[in-house]
Design a protein around this motif. Structure first.
Motif, PDB file in Angstrom:
ATOM      1  N   ASP A  96       0.847  -1.201   0.000  1.00  0.00           N
ATOM      2  CA  ASP A  96       0.000   0.000   0.000  1.00  0.00           C
ATOM      3  C   ASP A  96       0.877   1.244   0.000  1.00  0.00           C
ATOM      4  O   ASP A  96       2.113   1.153  -0.067  1.00  0.00           O
ATOM      5  CB  ASP A  96      -0.980  -0.027   1.173  1.00  0.00           C
ATOM      6  CG  ASP A  96      -0.345   0.415   2.492  1.00  0.00           C
ATOM      7  OD1 ASP A  96       0.898   0.365   2.622  1.00  0.00           O
ATOM      8  OD2 ASP A  96      -1.088   0.806   3.410  1.00  0.00           O
ATOM      9  N   ARG A 188     -10.303  -8.151   2.408  1.00  0.00           N
ATOM     10  CA  ARG A 188     -10.412  -6.691   2.524  1.00  0.00           C
ATOM     11  C   ARG A 188      -9.957  -5.959   1.263  1.00  0.00           C
ATOM     12  O   ARG A 188     -10.244  -4.773   1.104  1.00  0.00           O
ATOM     13  CB  ARG A 188      -9.631  -6.202   3.740  1.00  0.00           C
ATOM     14  CG  ARG A 188     -10.273  -6.669   5.042  1.00  0.00           C
ATOM     15  CD  ARG A 188      -9.540  -6.195   6.276  1.00  0.00           C
ATOM     16  NE  ARG A 188     -10.278  -6.592   7.474  1.00  0.00           N
ATOM     17  CZ  ARG A 188     -11.196  -5.848   8.076  1.00  0.00           C
ATOM     18  NH1 ARG A 188     -11.460  -4.653   7.593  1.00  0.00           N
ATOM     19  NH2 ARG A 188     -11.830  -6.275   9.130  1.00  0.00           N
ATOM     20  N   ILE A 236      -3.656   2.890  -2.224  1.00  0.00           N
ATOM     21  CA  ILE A 236      -4.520   2.463  -1.129  1.00  0.00           C
ATOM     22  C   ILE A 236      -3.806   2.637   0.214  1.00  0.00           C
ATOM     23  O   ILE A 236      -2.624   2.319   0.344  1.00  0.00           O
ATOM     24  CB  ILE A 236      -4.926   0.985  -1.315  1.00  0.00           C
ATOM     25  CG1 ILE A 236      -5.783   0.824  -2.570  1.00  0.00           C
ATOM     26  CG2 ILE A 236      -5.665   0.459  -0.093  1.00  0.00           C
ATOM     27  CD1 ILE A 236      -7.121   1.519  -2.498  1.00  0.00           C
ATOM     28  N   ASP A 237      -4.554   3.139   1.205  1.00  0.00           N
ATOM     29  CA  ASP A 237      -4.068   3.179   2.585  1.00  0.00           C
ATOM     30  C   ASP A 237      -4.791   2.059   3.333  1.00  0.00           C
ATOM     31  O   ASP A 237      -6.009   2.104   3.524  1.00  0.00           O
ATOM     32  CB  ASP A 237      -4.373   4.534   3.219  1.00  0.00           C
ATOM     33  CG  ASP A 237      -3.712   4.696   4.587  1.00  0.00           C
ATOM     34  OD1 ASP A 237      -3.696   3.710   5.365  1.00  0.00           O
ATOM     35  OD2 ASP A 237      -3.228   5.800   4.892  1.00  0.00           O
ATOM     36  N   GLN A 241      -8.695   1.595   4.478  1.00  0.00           N
ATOM     37  CA  GLN A 241      -9.477   0.519   3.878  1.00  0.00           C
ATOM     38  C   GLN A 241     -10.153  -0.332   4.951  1.00  0.00           C
ATOM     39  O   GLN A 241     -11.338  -0.658   4.847  1.00  0.00           O
ATOM     40  CB  GLN A 241      -8.558  -0.356   3.007  1.00  0.00           C
ATOM     41  CG  GLN A 241      -9.248  -1.494   2.291  1.00  0.00           C
ATOM     42  CD  GLN A 241      -9.945  -1.061   1.029  1.00  0.00           C
ATOM     43  OE1 GLN A 241      -9.907   0.103   0.642  1.00  0.00           O
ATOM     44  NE2 GLN A 241     -10.605  -2.002   0.365  1.00  0.00           N
ATOM     45  N   ARG A 245     -14.257  -0.420   5.532  1.00  0.00           N
ATOM     46  CA  ARG A 245     -14.955  -1.696   5.382  1.00  0.00           C
ATOM     47  C   ARG A 245     -15.725  -2.047   6.658  1.00  0.00           C
ATOM     48  O   ARG A 245     -16.855  -2.546   6.600  1.00  0.00           O
ATOM     49  CB  ARG A 245     -13.974  -2.812   5.040  1.00  0.00           C
ATOM     50  CG  ARG A 245     -14.668  -4.130   4.718  1.00  0.00           C
ATOM     51  CD  ARG A 245     -13.667  -5.254   4.486  1.00  0.00           C
ATOM     52  NE  ARG A 245     -14.371  -6.465   4.134  1.00  0.00           N
ATOM     53  CZ  ARG A 245     -14.940  -7.285   5.004  1.00  0.00           C
ATOM     54  NH1 ARG A 245     -14.920  -6.984   6.296  1.00  0.00           N
ATOM     55  NH2 ARG A 245     -15.559  -8.383   4.601  1.00  0.00           N
ATOM     56  N   SER A 274      -9.056   4.482  -0.708  1.00  0.00           N
ATOM     57  CA  SER A 274      -9.794   3.300  -0.251  1.00  0.00           C
ATOM     58  C   SER A 274     -10.937   3.042  -1.210  1.00  0.00           C
ATOM     59  O   SER A 274     -11.570   3.988  -1.698  1.00  0.00           O
ATOM     60  CB  SER A 274     -10.319   3.500   1.167  1.00  0.00           C
ATOM     61  OG  SER A 274     -11.133   2.412   1.569  1.00  0.00           O
TER      62      SER A 274
END
Length: 594
Positions: A96, A188, A236-237, A241, A245, A274
Motif C-alpha cells: 500500500d 479486505r 490504497i491506505d 481501507q 470496510r 480506499s
C-alpha cells in the motif's frame, strides 16, 4: 653369430699410451653416458611434475574462488524451466502507499508421481486418498495405470500434507518446488487485487499469472525478472481501507442492505485511498466464474452501473453557475408539478413556489434543478457530463471496470435533459461519481481515478470549471450538509459538504416502489477539499423510527458521517472550529420557465 661393435681405434691407442686398460676405459665412458642420460630423464620428469603441480594449483584456486563467490551470494531459484521459453517463477510484491504488504509469495510444493518408479500403485493411491479426502482412490489408481509416466496430483499442498505424503515412504511420489501467491489481508482488498493462479507448470517451477484486478493489469510488471525485487506501490491506505470496510459492514447490517460500496479519493489528483465493495471475496480462495459464489466477484464500486439520484444536481448547478445563468442567490420557480407532455416532475415534498439556487440544492428540489437544466440546454449539459467522464468507462487500472460503460438516454431530448439533471435516466458507477466530484471540488481540474501512488497533478489543460465556480459549489455543498438533507453527515470540526441521492431501483417494466439505491457524495474539508467520499447502499431500510425510511439522508449520509469520523484522524486531519457564515448577498431574480 652376435656382432659386437668395434671400439674406435683412436680410443684404444690413446688408452694404451696412458697405460690404461682399454676395456676399463670403455666401461667408464659408457657408465658416464648412462649417468648423463638418467640425469636428463630426471630433469625432464621433475619439469613435468612441476607443470602438473602448477596446473592442479590453478584449478584448485579457481574452484575455491567459485565456491567462495557462491557462498557469499544469496541463493536463488532458477527463473526458467526451458532456455527458449522462460518461465517466470517469481513475482513482485504489492504494497500500500505506506509500504504495508498486500500481496507476496511463499514457498510451497506441488505433488506429482512418476509411475515407472512406483513399486506399489494401489498403496500409493490408497495413501494419497487418505491424505486428500477430495481425491478418490479408484480414480487415482485408474490414472496411474493408464497411459503416460508423469501425472499431477495436486498443484499446491500444505507443509502438513507434504509431511504426510513423505511419511508414506512410497517410491515414485515427488514434490515440485513452487512460489504461491498469498494475500495477507484476505478479503479486505479482494476486488482491488483480483487474484492470481498457476498459468504454466513444470516439475521444478511454475508461473503465476494474474486473473483479475491489479494482478491482471500489471501482470507483466509483477513478473518482470528485472523488477521482481521492487514492490508495486498502490495508492490504497490499508488503515483507511480497514476502517471503511468495518463501517460499511456494520451499516449494511443495520439497514438490512443487500450491498454497499465506498470510495475515498484524493481530490487533487484522483488517487483512490480506499475502495470497498460488499459483499466481497478472499483472493486466496477466489470463487470460480459462473460458480455458486460468482456474485461475490462483482464490484459495486467500479462495476455497478446505477442511477445515482440527486447527487447529479451538483453538476447541473455547477454548469449553470459556470455559464453565468445563475448565482447562488438567484430565485428559481419551484411551483409544481412541472409538466412536460404527459410526464410530471414532482418534488419529494412541497418546498414552496420559489427557492434560491442554494436552497434548490439544500432542499433537493427536482423541479428547480430541471428548470436550471432547461435554461442551460441539451448540448452544454452533454458536453459538461462528457468532460466529467460520464460518457466512457472509468480509466482506473481494473480490467473489470473497463466494461462498466455508463447508460445514457437513447434519445437525448429536453425531457432527458430535465431528468438527467437530477440523476434519473443516466446510470454510472460510484467511481464515476467520485471522480466527477473531485473535479468539481479541486478547483475545476479534471482528474482520472488511479490506484497507483504518486499520481501526477492535473494541469490547466484539464480545466473543466473555473476556480471561482468550484469554490462557490464547495460552499453550496457545505450548506447541504449543514442545513439540508445530509445533516446526519455533519461531523463537527471537519467541515463536510456533499449531496444525497436516492434513486428507485429499476425492475422489469419500470421502477420498484420499495427498493432504492441510496448514495451520498461528500467533500471535506469544504473550504479547501482534500478528499472526496462516495458511499452507496443497495436497498437500505431504516426501521429505527415509527416510519420506515429508505432515503439517502437517513441511510447513506449517516454512514458517510461515521466513515469520516473514523478515517479523518488516520488521514492526519485535525478538527478545526468552523468560522461563522457570512451575511447573505443581495438576491438576483431570474425569470422562470413554465
Amino acid at each position: 653369430m652376435i656382432r659386437v661393435p668395434l671400439r674406435p681405434l683412436a680410443r684404444v691407442i690413446a688408452a694404451r699410451n696412458q697405460g690404461i686398460d682399454p676395456d676399463i676405459a670403455e666401461a667408464e665412458r659408457r657408465a658416464a653416458a648412462l649417468r648423463a642420460r638418467r640425469a636428463e630423464e630426471r630433469r625432464r620428469a621433475e619439469g613435468r611434475l612441476w607443470l602438473l603441480s602448477v596446473l592442479f594449483l590453478m584449478c584448485f584456486l579457481a574452484v575455491g574462488g567459485r565456491m567462495t563467490m557462491l557462498a557469499a551470494t544469496d541463493p536463488e531459484e532458477p527463473v526458467a524451466e526451458f532456455a527458449g521459453d522462460p518461465m517466470r517463477a517469481h513475482r513482485a510484491d504489492i504494497v500500500d502507499r505506506n509500504g504495508e504488504l498486500l500481496a507476496t509469495n511463499i514457498v510451497t510444493s506441488a505433488l506429482y508421481v512418476e509411475t515407472r518408479q512406483m513399486v506399489d500403485m494401489p498403496g500409493v493411491a490408497r495413501g494419497l486418498a487418505e491424505i486428500f479426502p477430495d481425491l478418490d482412490e479408484k480414480t487415482l489408481l485408474t490414472r496411474f495405470e493408464g497411459r503416460g509416466n508423469f501425472h499431477w496430483v495436486r498443484s499446491q499442498i500444505s507443509p502438513e500434507q507434504q509431511q504426510a505424503v513423505h511419511d508414506l515412504g512410497q517410491p515414485g511420489v515427488y514434490f515440485g518446488p513452487r512460489e504461491t501467491r498469498i494475500y495477507p489481508q484476505g478479503q479486505r482488498l479482494g476486488h482491488i487485487l483480483g487474484g492470481a493462479r498457476f498459468e504454466r507448470e513444470g516439475a521444478r517451477a511454475a508461473e503465476v499469472a494474474g486473473v483479475a484486478g491489479i494482478e491482471f493489469t500489471y501482470d507483466d510488471r509483477l513478473g518482470d525478472p528485472a523488477q521482481v525485487n521492487t514492490p508495486l506501490r498502490l495508492s490504497i491506505d490499508l488503515r483507511v481501507q480497514n476502517a471503511m470496510r468495518d463501517v460499511l459492514e456494520h451499516q449494511m447490517d443495520r439497514f438490512d442492505a443487500v450491498g454497499a460500496a465506498g470510495i475515498l479519493m484524493r481530490a487533487d489528483n484522483g488517487e483512490i485511498v480506499s475502495m470497498v465493495s460488499l459483499p466481497d471475496f478472499d483472493p486466496n480462495d477466489r470463487p470460480a466464474p459462473r460458480g455458486p459464489e460468482d456474485e461475490l466477484l462483482f464490484s459495486r464500486a467500479s462495476q455497478g452501473v446505477y442511477e445515482l439520484g440527486s447527487t447529479f444536481k451538483a453538476f447541473t448547478t455547477a454548469l449553470a453557475l459556470e455559464r453565468g445563468e445563475v448565482t447562488p442567490h438567484t430565485i428559481i420557480d419551484t411551483r409544481g408539478p412541472l409538466a412536460w407532455g404527459r410526464f410530471r416532475i414532482r418534488d419529494f415534498r412541497n418546498y414552496g413556489p420559489e427557492l434560491s439556487v442554494t436552497d434548490v440544492m439544500v432542499k433537493s428540489s427536482n423541479i428547480g434543478t430541471a428548470r436550471m437544466a432547461l435554461e442551460t440546454g441539451i448540448g452544454p449539459q452533454q458536453d459538461f457530463l462528457r468532460d466529467l467522464g460520464f460518457f466512457d468507462p472509468s480509466p482506473v487500472e481494473l480490467p473489470e471496470a473497463r466494461s462498466a460503460r455508463p447508460l445514457l438516454p437513447p434519445r437525448w431530448s429536453e425531457l432527458s435533459t430535465m431528468t438527467v439533471s437530477y440523476g434519473h435516466g443516466l446510470a454510472a458507477t460510484p467511481l464515476h461519481l467520485a471522480t466527477a466530484y473531485a473535479t468539481i471540488a479541486n478547483g475545476g481540474l479534471r482528474v482520472e481515478p488511479t490506484l497507483m501512488a504518486d499520481a501526477p497533478l492535473p494541469t490547466e489543460e484539464d480545466r473543466v470549471l473555473s476556480a471561482a465556480t468550484s469554490a462557490t459549489m464547495n460552499g453550496i455543498l457545505r450548506a447541504v450538509v449543514a442545513d439540508g438533507t445530509a445533516s446526519f453527515a455533519d461531523i463537527e470540526g471537519y467541515e463536510v459538504g456533499g449531496k444525497t441521492g436516492t434513486a428507485d431501483k429499476p425492475i422489469a417494466g419500470g421502477y420498484a416502489e420499495d427498493r432504492v439505491i441510496a448514495t451520498f457524495a461528500a467533500i471535506f474539508p469544504a473550504s479547501d477539499p482534500e478528499y472526496v467520499l462516495v458511499v452507496t447502499l443497495d436497498e437500505p431500510v431504516d426501521r429505527s423510527g415509527p416510519v420506515v425510511r429508505r432515503t439517502a439522508g437517513w441511510t447513506a449520509a449517516p454512514t458517510a458521517g461515521q466513515t469520516i469520523r473514523r478515517i479523518a484522524p488516520i488521514l492526519g486531519l485535525r478538527p478545526v472550529p468552523e468560522a461563522p457564515a457570512a451575511s447573505d448577498e443581495p438576491l438576483t431574480l431570474a425569470g422562470s420557465r413554465p
